[in-house]
Enzyme design. Structure first.
Site, PDB file in Angstrom:
ATOM      1  N   THR A  86       1.852  -2.452   8.641  1.00  0.00           N
ATOM      2  CA  THR A  86       0.600  -1.717   8.839  1.00  0.00           C
ATOM      3  C   THR A  86       0.003  -2.024  10.203  1.00  0.00           C
ATOM      4  O   THR A  86      -0.403  -1.123  10.943  1.00  0.00           O
ATOM      5  CB  THR A  86      -0.414  -2.099   7.744  1.00  0.00           C
ATOM      6  OG1 THR A  86       0.173  -1.854   6.473  1.00  0.00           O
ATOM      7  CG2 THR A  86      -1.692  -1.310   7.896  1.00  0.00           C
ATOM      8  N   THR A  87      -0.044  -3.312  10.548  1.00  0.00           N
ATOM      9  CA  THR A  87      -0.620  -3.739  11.823  1.00  0.00           C
ATOM     10  C   THR A  87       0.206  -3.227  12.992  1.00  0.00           C
ATOM     11  O   THR A  87      -0.322  -3.035  14.092  1.00  0.00           O
ATOM     12  CB  THR A  87      -0.732  -5.268  11.865  1.00  0.00           C
ATOM     13  OG1 THR A  87      -1.357  -5.725  10.660  1.00  0.00           O
ATOM     14  CG2 THR A  87      -1.562  -5.730  13.047  1.00  0.00           C
TER      15      THR A  87
ATOM     16  N   TYR B   8       0.107   7.866  -1.213  1.00  0.00           N
ATOM     17  CA  TYR B   8      -0.224   9.281  -1.372  1.00  0.00           C
ATOM     18  C   TYR B   8       0.359   9.882  -2.650  1.00  0.00           C
ATOM     19  O   TYR B   8      -0.388  10.253  -3.546  1.00  0.00           O
ATOM     20  CB  TYR B   8       0.173  10.130  -0.153  1.00  0.00           C
ATOM     21  CG  TYR B   8      -0.372  11.546  -0.264  1.00  0.00           C
ATOM     22  CD1 TYR B   8      -1.731  11.785  -0.108  1.00  0.00           C
ATOM     23  CD2 TYR B   8       0.456  12.614  -0.585  1.00  0.00           C
ATOM     24  CE1 TYR B   8      -2.245  13.061  -0.258  1.00  0.00           C
ATOM     25  CE2 TYR B   8      -0.047  13.887  -0.738  1.00  0.00           C
ATOM     26  CZ  TYR B   8      -1.406  14.110  -0.574  1.00  0.00           C
ATOM     27  OH  TYR B   8      -1.906  15.361  -0.740  1.00  0.00           O
TER      28      TYR B   8
ATOM     29  N   TYR C  69       4.958  -5.403  -1.155  1.00  0.00           N
ATOM     30  CA  TYR C  69       3.679  -5.395  -0.427  1.00  0.00           C
ATOM     31  C   TYR C  69       2.698  -4.549  -1.216  1.00  0.00           C
ATOM     32  O   TYR C  69       2.813  -3.328  -1.274  1.00  0.00           O
ATOM     33  CB  TYR C  69       3.902  -4.853   0.982  1.00  0.00           C
ATOM     34  CG  TYR C  69       2.679  -4.758   1.866  1.00  0.00           C
ATOM     35  CD1 TYR C  69       1.485  -5.425   1.566  1.00  0.00           C
ATOM     36  CD2 TYR C  69       2.714  -3.990   3.030  1.00  0.00           C
ATOM     37  CE1 TYR C  69       0.378  -5.322   2.388  1.00  0.00           C
ATOM     38  CE2 TYR C  69       1.614  -3.885   3.867  1.00  0.00           C
ATOM     39  CZ  TYR C  69       0.448  -4.549   3.541  1.00  0.00           C
ATOM     40  OH  TYR C  69      -0.645  -4.444   4.360  1.00  0.00           O
TER      41      TYR C  69
ATOM     42  N   ARG D 122      -5.130   0.776   0.678  1.00  0.00           N
ATOM     43  CA  ARG D 122      -4.495   1.728   1.587  1.00  0.00           C
ATOM     44  C   ARG D 122      -3.618   2.735   0.853  1.00  0.00           C
ATOM     45  O   ARG D 122      -3.547   3.894   1.237  1.00  0.00           O
ATOM     46  CB  ARG D 122      -3.641   0.989   2.628  1.00  0.00           C
ATOM     47  CG  ARG D 122      -4.452   0.339   3.730  1.00  0.00           C
ATOM     48  CD  ARG D 122      -3.519  -0.278   4.764  1.00  0.00           C
ATOM     49  NE  ARG D 122      -4.246  -0.879   5.863  1.00  0.00           N
ATOM     50  CZ  ARG D 122      -4.567  -0.259   7.006  1.00  0.00           C
ATOM     51  NH1 ARG D 122      -4.236   1.000   7.185  1.00  0.00           N
ATOM     52  NH2 ARG D 122      -5.229  -0.893   7.948  1.00  0.00           N
TER      53      ARG D 122
ATOM     54  N   LYS E 293       3.767  -9.848  -0.812  1.00  0.00           N
ATOM     55  CA  LYS E 293       2.573  -9.949   0.023  1.00  0.00           C
ATOM     56  C   LYS E 293       1.453  -9.325  -0.788  1.00  0.00           C
ATOM     57  O   LYS E 293       1.440  -8.112  -1.018  1.00  0.00           O
ATOM     58  CB  LYS E 293       2.770  -9.210   1.350  1.00  0.00           C
ATOM     59  CG  LYS E 293       1.518  -9.197   2.231  1.00  0.00           C
ATOM     60  CD  LYS E 293       1.729  -8.371   3.499  1.00  0.00           C
ATOM     61  CE  LYS E 293       0.452  -8.314   4.334  1.00  0.00           C
ATOM     62  NZ  LYS E 293       0.608  -7.475   5.538  1.00  0.00           N
TER      63      LYS E 293
ATOM     64  N   ILE F 193       1.029 -13.422   5.529  1.00  0.00           N
ATOM     65  CA  ILE F 193       1.483 -12.441   6.522  1.00  0.00           C
ATOM     66  C   ILE F 193       0.208 -11.922   7.156  1.00  0.00           C
ATOM     67  O   ILE F 193      -0.557 -11.196   6.532  1.00  0.00           O
ATOM     68  CB  ILE F 193       2.339 -11.346   5.881  1.00  0.00           C
ATOM     69  CG1 ILE F 193       3.627 -11.972   5.317  1.00  0.00           C
ATOM     70  CG2 ILE F 193       2.671 -10.255   6.900  1.00  0.00           C
ATOM     71  CD1 ILE F 193       4.535 -11.003   4.590  1.00  0.00           C
TER      72      ILE F 193
END
Length: 293
Positions: free
Chosen positions: A46-47, A109, A135, A140, A163, A205
């Site tokens: 994501t980052t 989504y 994750y 999100r 994570k 993380i």
């Protein structure tokens, strides 16, 4: 050396003036992170703005990072997708170029039921021989990995960690209670590192590691080595800066911080946009307070 204990950095993807991946800068960041004791590099998460990387860019970034890390620490590649077949293809590619492990975000989504998640992650894990980290970031993706689902998936030999970024400490505790001893539990929230470690976690993380790699590493290692008071001190002292790093959607603040620090990681890709001036001021004050400016 497939997975890790300690602080892994969810590294940003630097862009140049033409908004292309700045590979020399990425190499520089990777070398700096390892010199500052970061325990793993997580690329294309994501980052790292993975949703705006084309497949060719995504693949090139993974291959480049593997070569840049050169076996010094584990290299974990973000290869998750809301399309199971696409995630399989990206995961197989990451393994083929030498990634040590995979980070697999929950489908976003289109979402999935819990049985659907089990089928999705199992299909990906079946396609590779390197370890995968689940994750879970429902803020999100709109879907949570329930503790019982984590338990089921933990029985797959290639699914070896999670994570956990739900922000729900009760859920974290339940996952910690259920998972086997050799299953890795990582915090996905920089403000919950020590609480997660306190129930048997293995590390983080981290977004914070992009600007404070050694301190983030030290927080985790102090706790794992039994110096609990020092770990708590670091967690509490860094809380205002962590708050500022998430006052707008990640990675807007952390890339802004890195540019303020002179690390020159470039702009964000749309739809992400530059920070509001009032938030830049807040972030600048916290960077100064932390001795980074």
């Amino acid at each position: 050396m497939s997975l890790f204990k300690g602080a892994g950095v969810a590294i940003v993807t630097p862009f140049d003036a033409e908004n292309k991946i700045n590979f020399p800068k990425l190499k520089e960041l990777i070398d700096w992170q390892i010199a500052e004791k970061t325990d793993a590099i997580i690329i294309c998460g994501t980052t790292g703005e993975a949703p705006t990387l084309r497949d060719d860019e995504h693949m090139e970034a993974i291959k480049f990072a593997v070569e840049a890390v050169a076996g010094r620490v584990p290299l974990i590649a973000g290869t998750g997708s809301n399309d199971t077949q696409h995630a399989i293809e990206m995961s197989m590619y990451a393994e083929s170029v030498g990634a040590d492990g995979l980070l697999l975000v929950t489908p976003y989504y289109n979402k999935a039921t819990q049985p659907g998640l089990i089928r999705h992650f199992t299909a990906i894990a079946d396609s590779v021989s390197i370890p995968a980290i689940l994750y879970s970031v429902p803020s999100r993706t709109g879907v949570n990995i329930d503790p019982d689902t984590v338990l089921t998936l933990s029985k797959h030999p290639n699914i070896q960690g999670i994570k956990e970024a739900s922000g729900n400490i009760a859920q974290v505790v339940e996952i910690a209670r259920l998972i086997p001893e050799d299953f890795y539990l990582y915090s996905g929230n920089d403000d919950m590192i020590v609480p997660l470690l306190s129930v048997g976690g293995d590390g983080v993380i981290s977004v914070l590691s992009n600007i404070m790699p050694r301190q983030t590493h030290d927080m985790v290692m102090n706790y794992l080595e039994g110096n609990y008071a020092k770990a708590v001190e670091l967690q509490l002292n860094l809380k205002p800066l962590i708050n500022a790093l998430f006052c707008e959607v990640n990675p807007i603040p952390v890339k802004t911080a890195m540019n303020l620090m002179g690390l020159e990681v470039g702009a964000l890709r749309g739809p992400l946009y530059e920070m509001e001036p009032k938030n830049v001021e807040r972030l600048t004050q916290e960077l100064k307070a932390a001795g980074l400016l």
